[in-house]
Design a protein around this motif. Sequence first.
Motif, PDB file in Angstrom:
ATOM      1  N   VAL A  13       0.861  -1.178   0.000  1.00 41.10           N
ATOM      2  CA  VAL A  13       0.000   0.000   0.000  1.00 41.10           C
ATOM      3  C   VAL A  13       0.901   1.234   0.000  1.00 41.10           C
ATOM      4  CG1 VAL A  13      -1.716   1.325   1.284  1.00 41.10           C
ATOM      5  CG2 VAL A  13      -1.830  -1.182   1.272  1.00 41.10           C
ATOM      6  N   ARG A  14       0.631   2.152  -0.919  1.00 37.54           N
ATOM      7  CA  ARG A  14       1.420   3.388  -0.923  1.00 37.54           C
ATOM      8  C   ARG A  14       0.488   4.582  -1.058  1.00 37.54           C
ATOM      9  NH1 ARG A  14       3.401   5.807  -5.923  1.00 37.54           N
ATOM     10  NH2 ARG A  14       2.342   4.910  -7.742  1.00 37.54           N
ATOM     11  N   LYS A  15       0.979   5.686  -0.440  1.00 36.67           N
ATOM     12  CA  LYS A  15       0.180   6.903  -0.463  1.00 36.67           C
ATOM     13  C   LYS A  15       0.546   7.725  -1.688  1.00 36.67           C
ATOM     14  CE  LYS A  15      -1.368  10.639   2.592  1.00 36.67           C
ATOM     15  NZ  LYS A  15      -1.214  11.261   3.926  1.00 36.67           N
ATOM     16  N   ARG A  24      -1.301  -2.578  -4.519  1.00 34.27           N
ATOM     17  CA  ARG A  24      -0.729  -3.459  -5.544  1.00 34.27           C
ATOM     18  C   ARG A  24      -0.483  -4.825  -4.895  1.00 34.27           C
ATOM     19  NH1 ARG A  24       4.226  -1.537  -8.546  1.00 34.27           N
ATOM     20  NH2 ARG A  24       3.194  -2.517 -10.345  1.00 34.27           N
ATOM     21  N   TYR A  25      -0.658  -5.878  -5.710  1.00 33.33           N
ATOM     22  CA  TYR A  25      -0.501  -7.219  -5.154  1.00 33.33           C
ATOM     23  C   TYR A  25      -0.204  -8.198  -6.289  1.00 33.33           C
ATOM     24  CZ  TYR A  25      -5.217  -7.842  -6.976  1.00 33.33           C
ATOM     25  OH  TYR A  25      -6.300  -7.908  -7.808  1.00 33.33           O
ATOM     26  N   PRO A  36      -8.426  -1.745  -8.835  1.00 34.85           N
ATOM     27  CA  PRO A  36      -9.115  -0.883  -9.793  1.00 34.85           C
ATOM     28  C   PRO A  36      -9.518   0.475  -9.229  1.00 34.85           C
ATOM     29  CG  PRO A  36     -10.565  -2.631  -9.011  1.00 34.85           C
ATOM     30  CD  PRO A  36      -9.196  -2.946  -8.490  1.00 34.85           C
ATOM     31  N   GLU A  37      -9.400   0.662  -7.938  1.00 38.59           N
ATOM     32  CA  GLU A  37      -9.738   1.940  -7.328  1.00 38.59           C
ATOM     33  C   GLU A  37      -8.753   2.260  -6.213  1.00 38.59           C
ATOM     34  OE1 GLU A  37     -13.488   1.779  -5.317  1.00 38.59           O
ATOM     35  OE2 GLU A  37     -13.217  -0.311  -4.723  1.00 38.59           O
ATOM     36  N   THR A  38      -8.646   3.526  -5.875  1.00 40.16           N
ATOM     37  CA  THR A  38      -7.812   3.952  -4.746  1.00 40.16           C
ATOM     38  C   THR A  38      -8.708   4.159  -3.529  1.00 40.16           C
ATOM     39  OG1 THR A  38      -8.010   6.275  -5.437  1.00 40.16           O
ATOM     40  CG2 THR A  38      -6.105   5.021  -6.261  1.00 40.16           C
ATOM     41  N   ALA A  45      -7.565   0.310   2.471  1.00 37.95           N
ATOM     42  CA  ALA A  45      -6.645  -0.331   1.540  1.00 37.95           C
ATOM     43  C   ALA A  45      -6.131  -1.653   2.122  1.00 37.95           C
ATOM     44  CB  ALA A  45      -5.484   0.602   1.224  1.00 37.95           C
ATOM     45  N   ASP A  46      -5.829  -1.656   3.423  1.00 45.16           N
ATOM     46  CA  ASP A  46      -5.365  -2.892   4.070  1.00 45.16           C
ATOM     47  C   ASP A  46      -6.448  -3.976   4.029  1.00 45.16           C
ATOM     48  OD1 ASP A  46      -2.840  -1.928   4.696  1.00 45.16           O
ATOM     49  OD2 ASP A  46      -3.476  -1.107   6.633  1.00 45.16           O
TER      50      ASP A  46
END
Length: 418
Positions: A13-15, A24-25, A36-38, A45-46
């Motif tokens: 996870v990045r800001k 990303r994974y 597909p979304e932020t 996100a976690d």
Amino acid sequence: MANKDGHRRFGSVRKLPSGRYQVRYPGPDGRIRTAPETFARKGDADRYLTLTEAQIARREWTDPDRAKIKLGDYAKQWIDQRPNLRPRTVHLYTWLLGRYVTPYLGPVELGQLTTPLIREWRAKLLGNGVSQSMSAKAYRLLRAILMTAVKEDEILPKNPCRIPGADQEKASERPVLKVAQVFKLADAVPAPYRALVLLTTFGCLRWGEVAALQRQDIDLGAGTVRVRQAVTEQRGVGLVLGPPKSRAGRRTVSLPPAIVSAVREHLAAHVDDDPDAFVFTGPTGAQIWRGNFNKLVHWPEAVAAVGVPGLHFHDLRHTGNTLAAQTGASTRDLMARMGHDSAQAALIYQHATTEADRAIADALEGALERDRTHPRQPPAASQAEPRESEMDVSESTLDVSMSECDILESSKDRGEPQ
């Protein structure tokens, strides 16, 4: 989930400069995917990563990149990649999609299709005046397409077509003619098409099947008609001879003697001796089309003469199926006669017969109940024996008439064609 060093074991996870969080994974194939979304919060996100990891472990994960294909494009591929579809079926599916599905949902990515969106689409169809029957057809087609995306292509985790009752057609009950009405209708059409009405009805034939019959398919000695092909009408091509609607459509149907006699007269008067000659043709000898049938046989005038306005040609087969079910034939025998792979249609006709039989039983019960409530006085010794018309339970009381099949068998007693 993070390990003791604070680093995640799965994904990252990045800001972003915008302040939102990107996920990303690695997918099951090792390729790195981006969600597909932020997300506005890191906790969200976690949680996305945790759920995605669990989906991959349970083999329920689908590739979001593949789900970006638009429904319109996927639906076209779905039709093109089914080589066993009959030409008429391809035409129907293409027409349904173009008329009711892609104008509304075609630009939507598969991954963005949801049950609320499908429900909204269906509501728009009905609100724009599309019949419930046609809406149900379009819904079933969409559901089948998306089921392929779920089961075979594994693009979607589940099918968003989950609206109870949306697949059901509640068409009005089609009329069932009495046998006398069928013969009256046959007499009302021009002579070259009298046998067409009778053969379609009592042979339980579809339009495409009866239009494709050739002289070689009629066995007058055995009293049978062989169904081995069917006619379909393709836009831009014309009439095309092909296999029947299903494998069960290939069948041999036995005809009542009265109908065999009518077919014999028709063959002698209107059909060439060539085994390949079509049994029913237009005035020029060409095959008959569904599009000019009403005009050719003066159908509206004929059905008006019978007193059943709005009668469709397919109602003749419906009538024949109903009469066949009333004979008490087994489901398997009805399936064979009707040309069905599934027992569902035969069960529908048997259910209708069961309801009619229940009505008879209810009428009997009513007569018995009246007799128990108001018992008749026994006749005096000097009285004569009661006449048959005075019996407690009579046919006139029950209002039960001879079945249509019995009428057909006794048609010779009424001077009707044999």
